[in-house]
Design an enzyme around this catalytic site. Structure first.
Site, short mmCIF file in Angstrom:
data_model
loop_
_atom_site.label_atom_id
_atom_site.label_comp_id
_atom_site.label_asym_id
_atom_site.label_seq_id
_atom_site.Cartn_x
_atom_site.Cartn_y
_atom_site.Cartn_z
N ARG A 44 0.85 -1.19 0.00
CA ARG A 44 0.00 0.00 0.00
C ARG A 44 0.89 1.24 0.00
NH1 ARG A 44 -2.04 3.10 4.25
NH2 ARG A 44 -4.05 4.10 3.90
N SER A 115 -12.88 -2.32 1.12
CA SER A 115 -13.00 -1.64 2.42
C SER A 115 -14.43 -1.20 2.66
CB SER A 115 -12.12 -0.39 2.46
OG SER A 115 -10.77 -0.71 2.42
N LYS A 146 -3.27 6.25 9.18
CA LYS A 146 -4.06 6.68 8.03
C LYS A 146 -4.62 8.06 8.33
CE LYS A 146 -8.18 5.16 5.44
NZ LYS A 146 -7.86 5.26 4.02
N1 TZP Z 1 -7.50 1.54 6.75
C1 TZP Z 1 -8.25 1.78 7.81
S1 TZP Z 1 -7.33 2.06 9.20
C2 TZP Z 1 -5.88 1.84 8.35
C3 TZP Z 1 -6.16 1.56 7.02
C4 TZP Z 1 -5.18 1.32 5.97
C5 TZP Z 1 -4.55 1.97 8.99
C6 TZP Z 1 -4.21 0.82 9.89
O1 TZP Z 1 -2.93 0.99 10.47
P1 TZP Z 1 -2.63 0.64 11.99
O2 TZP Z 1 -1.24 1.14 12.25
O3 TZP Z 1 -2.70 -0.85 12.10
O4 TZP Z 1 -3.66 1.34 12.82
#
Ligand code: TZP
Ligand code: MG
Length: 219
Positions: A44, A115, A146
Site C-alpha cells: 500500500r 474496504s 491513516k
Molecule cells: N484503513 C483503515 S485504518 C488503516 C487503514 C489502511 C490503517 C491501519 O494501520 P494501523 O497502524 O494498524 O492502525
C-alpha cells in the site's frame, strides 16, 4: 492462488510511508513478518510516495518473491496496473476506488478485497459484494497510520457489519497486542495491521499474539 478465509488471520499492510521511506527496511519487515507467520500482505504505497512507477514495480516484485516463497498472497492497494505488473494475487479497493465488477471480469482468479466503514457503506456496496472475496472493516480503533481515516467504529461497529454479511471480514485500524483480544467477541474474522508489525520489537511474539487472540478462523 485460491482465496481462503484463513488468509485473513494476520494480514500485514505496508508501504514505504510506514518504514521511513526505506524500501530495504520494508523488505526486511516483510521477510521477518512472513517468517513469524503473517498470512497475507498488502503493498500500500500512498500518494506522496517517493517511489516513481518503475521503483514501485521493482519493490513490488521484490515483495512478491518473499510472499511467494512463503506461499502467502500479495495484494496491491488500489492499483490494478501495479498488481498486474508485479504478478500479485489480487487487489484491495476502497469505496472511492474502481468498482469491482470490471476488475473481476479481467481477473477471475484474483483475490479481491473491499474496504467498508459501516453498515451504510456495506449497503452502498451491494452490487460489488458478489465479486469480492473479503471485506476490510474499520478503522475499529483510532489509528495514526491513516491520516484520512474515518471515525473509529469500535467492536460494536464491527459486529454490526458482521451481522449483515456472510463475507469473511478482516478488522483494521489501531489493532495492537494490547487490544486485539477485544475482537474475539466477533466471530470469523482476522486482523489487519500496519504499526503493530512495523513498530514491533519482537515480530515472532507480535504475530503469534495477533493470530491467537484476533482470529477465529481455522479453515
Ligand atoms: N484503513 C483503515 S485504518 C488503516 C487503514 C489502511 C490503517 C491501519 O494501520 P494501523 O497502524 O494498524 O492502525
Ligand atoms: Mg484506496
Amino acid at each position: 492462488m485460491k482465496f481462503k478465509p484463513a488468509m485473513l488471520q494476520v494480514y500485514l499492510v505496508i508501504g514505504t510511508q510506514n518504514v521511513e521511506q526505506q524500501p530495504a527496511r520494508l523488505l526486511q519487515v516483510v521477510q521477518q513478518a512472513l517468517a513469524a507467520g503473517v498470512t497475507a500482505v498488502q503493498f500500500r504505497e500512498k500518494d506522496g510516495s517517493q517511489l516513481d512507477a518503475a521503483a514501485r514495480v521493482r519493490l513490488g516484485k521484490a515483495i512478491h518473491q518473499l510472499t511467494q516463497a512463503a506461499d502467502v498472497p500479495l495484494l496491491v492497494d488500489d492499483d490494478v496496473q501495479l498488481a498486474e505488473q508485479i504478478g500479485a494475487e489480487g487487489v484491495h479497493v476502497g469505496q472511492t476506488d474502481d468498482t469491482v465488477g470490471p476488475i473481476r471480469a479481467q481477473h477471475p482468479d484474483w483475490i479481491i478485497g473491499l474496504s467498508v466503514h459501516n453498515e451504510a457503506e456495506l449497503q452502498a456496496s451491494q452490487a460489488d459484494l458478489p465479486q469480492v472475496d473479503y471485506l476490510g472493516v474499520g478503522p475499529v480503533f483510532a489509528t495514526d497510520s491513516k491520516p484520512d481515516a474515518q471515525a473509529p467504529i469500535g467492536v460494536a461497529g464491527l459486529q454490526a457489519v458482521q451481522a449483515q454479511t456472510e463475507l469473511p471480514l478482516v478488522a483494521i485500524g489501531g489493532i495492537s497486542e494490547t487490544n486485539v483480544h477485544e475482537l474475539s467477541a466477533v466471530p470469523t474474522i482476522g486482523v489487519s495491521v500496519i504499526s503493530a508489525i512495523t513498530q514491533s520489537s519482537d515480530l515472532q511474539k507480535t504475530v503469534q499474539l495477533l493470530k491467537t487472540k484476533g482470529a477465529t478462523h481455522e479453515n
